[in-house]
Structures are given as structure tokens and as C-alpha cells.
Design an enzyme around this catalytic site. Sequence first.
Site, short mmCIF file in Angstrom:
data_model
loop_
_atom_site.label_atom_id
_atom_site.label_comp_id
_atom_site.label_asym_id
_atom_site.label_seq_id
_atom_site.Cartn_x
_atom_site.Cartn_y
_atom_site.Cartn_z
N ASP A 249 23.33 -6.52 15.41
CA ASP A 249 23.65 -5.45 16.43
C ASP A 249 24.17 -6.02 17.80
OD1 ASP A 249 23.61 -2.66 17.71
OD2 ASP A 249 22.29 -3.71 18.87
N HIS A 252 27.77 -9.33 21.25
CA HIS A 252 28.69 -9.47 22.42
C HIS A 252 27.63 -9.20 23.89
CE1 HIS A 252 29.24 -5.29 21.24
NE2 HIS A 252 28.76 -4.96 22.63
N GLU A 286 28.09 -7.30 14.67
CA GLU A 286 28.96 -6.16 15.41
C GLU A 286 29.46 -6.90 16.84
OE1 GLU A 286 28.24 -1.99 17.67
OE2 GLU A 286 26.75 -3.24 17.49
N ASP A 311 38.85 -1.49 14.88
CA ASP A 311 40.16 -1.14 15.56
C ASP A 311 40.75 -0.38 14.40
OD1 ASP A 311 39.73 -2.74 17.45
OD2 ASP A 311 41.64 -4.05 17.16
N HIS A 313 39.29 2.13 12.60
CA HIS A 313 38.52 3.35 12.75
C HIS A 313 39.06 4.16 14.08
CE1 HIS A 313 35.93 5.71 15.31
NE2 HIS A 313 35.62 6.50 14.32
N HIS A 314 39.10 3.18 15.19
CA HIS A 314 39.82 3.73 16.33
C HIS A 314 41.47 4.11 15.85
CE1 HIS A 314 36.28 2.26 18.03
NE2 HIS A 314 36.67 0.94 18.76
N ASP A 379 27.49 4.51 14.99
CA ASP A 379 27.96 4.74 16.35
C ASP A 379 29.10 5.88 16.72
OD1 ASP A 379 26.44 2.80 17.66
OD2 ASP A 379 27.43 1.11 17.03
N ASN A 383 27.26 8.75 18.68
CA ASN A 383 27.56 8.60 19.95
C ASN A 383 28.43 9.75 20.64
OD1 ASN A 383 25.82 6.52 20.71
ND2 ASN A 383 27.47 5.13 20.10
#
Length: 546
Positions: A249, A252, A286, A311, A313-314, A379, A383
Amino acid sequence: MSRHAVRFRVWAPAVDGLAVRVRGRDHPLEDDGEGWRVAEVPGAGHGDRYAFVLPGGETRPDPASRRQPDGVHGPSQIFDPARHAWRNGGFTGRALEELVFYELHVGTFTPEGTLDAAAERLPGLVELGVTCVQLMPLQPFPGDRNWGYDGVAPYAVHEAYGGPAALQRFVDRAHGLGLAVCLDVVYNHLGPEGNYLAAFAPYFTDRHHTLWGDGLDFDGPGAGVVRRFMIGAAVQWVRDFRVDVLRLDATHAIQDGAPRHLVAELCEAVHDVGRRAGRRVHVVAENDENDRKVLDPPPEGWGCSAVWADDLHHALHALVTGEGGKFLADFGRKEDVAAALAGGFVYQGQRSAFRGRPHGTPTRGLAPARFVTCAQNHDQVGNRPRGERLSTLVPWEALYPISTLVLLGSGTPLLFMGEEYGETRPFLYFTSHSDPGLAKAVSEGRKAEFIAEGVEAVPDPQAEETFLRSRLAPRRDGRHGELLAHYRRCLALRRRHLPAIAARWPEVTLDGAAVTLRRPGLLVRANLGAAPAGGLGPWSVELREG
């Protein structure tokens, strides 16, 4: 641990007079050097509860506890993983190219909300065409309702799900069906309630900051022990529970200034376990930085098998729904969909309006399978203020071209539980904190966050109803059955054409809202619009072999 004694060992460099309480009796821990305290307790064994006793008399669970039968605040319990007799020990994992992930939350996947109940549903996933079941985090959390990212015992399995023995049974059952198992693990933070590590040792530092307070100290004076603590947790899932894939998870958010990043060290450790056991083990990260260092081999990179690539998905979501807030501001053009399908990342160094700076790195030379793509995941659904799934945000017919481009696109596909039949129930954010102050802060904080964005009537994460509304209600009738048949057909095509899909990125062309993917032996065309395009009707799909 032997049949006649258990050796207890805990890192507690600043705690003198520490003891371990087993069967009502306290056993002093001796200094074993470098801050380690140890005691061997005759007669202790599997199933015994125990706790560490601080000098003032307070008890705390073991930081490396393998079982918390009474919750995160209670005593630990000795668990011997070697007691499980593996029935399907010959399973050696799946090649990366073969993976089709199915992400599920154990608590809402079935009415029972247990690993044993989830295991009963595995044959249906095999029939669907899934090859790897991805479990959202299982580490213990407060109460019995949580996504799992508030876990506090990195070596244990949440008791309401069945505890560690249930995970072994689940993995064994999956392997018997030819399914790999992926476990989502969290090493960038620990949850706020039940986190007692600081009572023993300097696991955290104010040099690093997270939403939950001080960050884990992976690069300070005592970092060696902290690093081994987390890497040891990852290793035990692969070694003792025979998990095939670890999904890390938010890598970053792992703050590590050491010359060799924690993730690189973790990858080497779990891959070594797999090699010695003759098993294929993968680490998927991730990471929202679109940075190929995650995938590149050491010493320049971390050596992960694959990365969650959001990207696609977006690009799909922004184009089809018209939403453009926050990170979606960087997307919304059909050319973004084509770029994601042709190269994994849309942003490979160009300027991101959302971030206000260049974003991403080139993906040249990286295989398509190394990018995990999806139309939905926990997510992107959970979210949202009201947890709406794609099935309630777009015309039903749009689910066909969207899913086709994910299942037969360029990356390794991931399905979020229920999407294969068009689940319409939401997947909401839910918690069950027992600390009244924390519970209030979570409820009020989430409400305030979305009210500031103009969203009213946000479900309360602490309310049991929020959790119950998120439980799946599987349907196979009518349009739900037709969508399920489409998913099965696409995944069957994927299996038949896997060599071509895995070999190279597809040729991608656009004709209005119609997207065409060409590979040797397989043509995929999908219209992502409500009007005819490229010879296709609205929201239609063409699949052609030969």
C-alpha cells in the site's frame, strides 16, 4: 518455540524491568544485547495467551503478535503456523502474465464476513476467469468493521475474519483451485488505535510525518531493527502462509532516506523465499508517482514485479462520467485512454495541471503485464463521499466497452468485487473505533471534508449501517447475468490470446469515441460514447479473432 518451552523476545532498549505474563505468571525478561529482552518460558505453547508487562504494571500486546484473539488492546496468543497440514503444497504460483486480480474485502464479500465463507465462493471466481484473489488488509484493527488500512499488528490476522489459521485454510483452498492469493499489506504507517510499538522502542520519528502522526523510522539510528521488523512481516506471509503476491500500500508514502529503499530490500527478501521454495512470488506496489524506479531492477530501482497504474482508470472514468475534480483534472480526453493503453502511464514526464509540475517517467522497455489496471478498485469507489460504483454513475451499456478495454487491454487487469455482474450497492468508508475521541474525529472529519466540496449527507463511517450497506448482494438475473457473461467471454479471450497480449503493447487507434486495439490474431473495438462512432453503435463492443 518447542513442545516444552517458548522463547519470548522483544526489542525494548529503553525499558528495564520488563516481563512477559503467561498463564497468570510473570517471567522477567533479560537483556540480550542491543536492546533486545528475552525470556524462555517452560510449558508454554500454541494457544497460550500472553502479554508483556511494563515496569508500572500495565500490559501490552506483542509488537510481533501473530494472533490477537481479544482485539488490538488485549493479550497476544501463541500461534504455531507449522501446525497446518497443507493439502495443496504443490502449487508453485502463477506467472505475472497470467494474473487476473479480483480485489475483495473479506468483511463485505459474504454475509458471514469471514475467510472461510469467502473460500466457499472461490470456485465461482475460477469459473469467471480470475487467477489471483487479492485480499484487502487482514491485519488487526479496532472493532470489527474497517477497510484494514488502520491495522496495528503487522504479523497477525484480524480475529473477526477467522484469525491466522483461517488465512492458511483460505490459501490452501485457493491453491487447490489453481488460484494465486495476493495480500494487501501496509508498511507506510500503523493505525492510530491499538498501536503500542512506541511503548517498547523508537519505531517512530518526528523527522517523518503522516496523517496518523510521527512516521516509521526506516532511516534513523535504530532503523535496522525497524526495517527488519517490517520486512519480517512480509516474509512470514510468503513463507508461513504461502501467499503468492504482496500488494504494498502507498509506497510513495514510505519515507526512507537510506541508500537502499525499504521496498527494494523487501522485494529481495520475499523473492529469495520464493526461489528457495521453488515458487513464483510477486510484489506489486501502489505508487502514485508514475516512476519506473518501482519496476526497474536494483541498484537503480526497487525491483517490484508490477505497479498499480491508475492512469487508465482515470482516463476512462473522466471521459465517460465527465467528472474532472482533483486528480481527474489531468484527464478527460479520448487521447488519454489511448495513451494509457499504448504505454501504461499517460503522464511520462509532461506537465500535470493537478500537480503543477512535470509528472511521471517513460515506460519504454517495460512489459505491459507490469502495469495493473482497472475500471474500479476500493480506493476509486470507497473514497467517493457516497461510495458509488461505476454501475450507478454511467449508463449500464457503458460498462461493456469500459470493461472490455481493461480485460483485453494492455495491462494486468484487476476487478473489484461485484463489478463483474454490475453490483449497485455502494462500497463506503467504514470504521468501528472504540476510542470515543477518535471515533468522533473520524466521523466529523470525513463529513467536514466533503461538505467543504459541496457534498451533503455523507454516511457516518462509524455507523454499522454504513458497513451493512457496503455488503455485496450478488445477482445473476437479467442484465446482471448478461454482464457477467461478457466478463467471462473477455477473460476467456484473454486466456486464448495471452501470448500476444503479454508480448507487446497493442497498436491503438481512435475514430471519434471508438478505440481500436490490434494484436496478432485479435481485434478489439470499443465505443466509449453515446453516439455512433467508427462504425460502432453507442456504447458497443466488437471482438474479432483471426
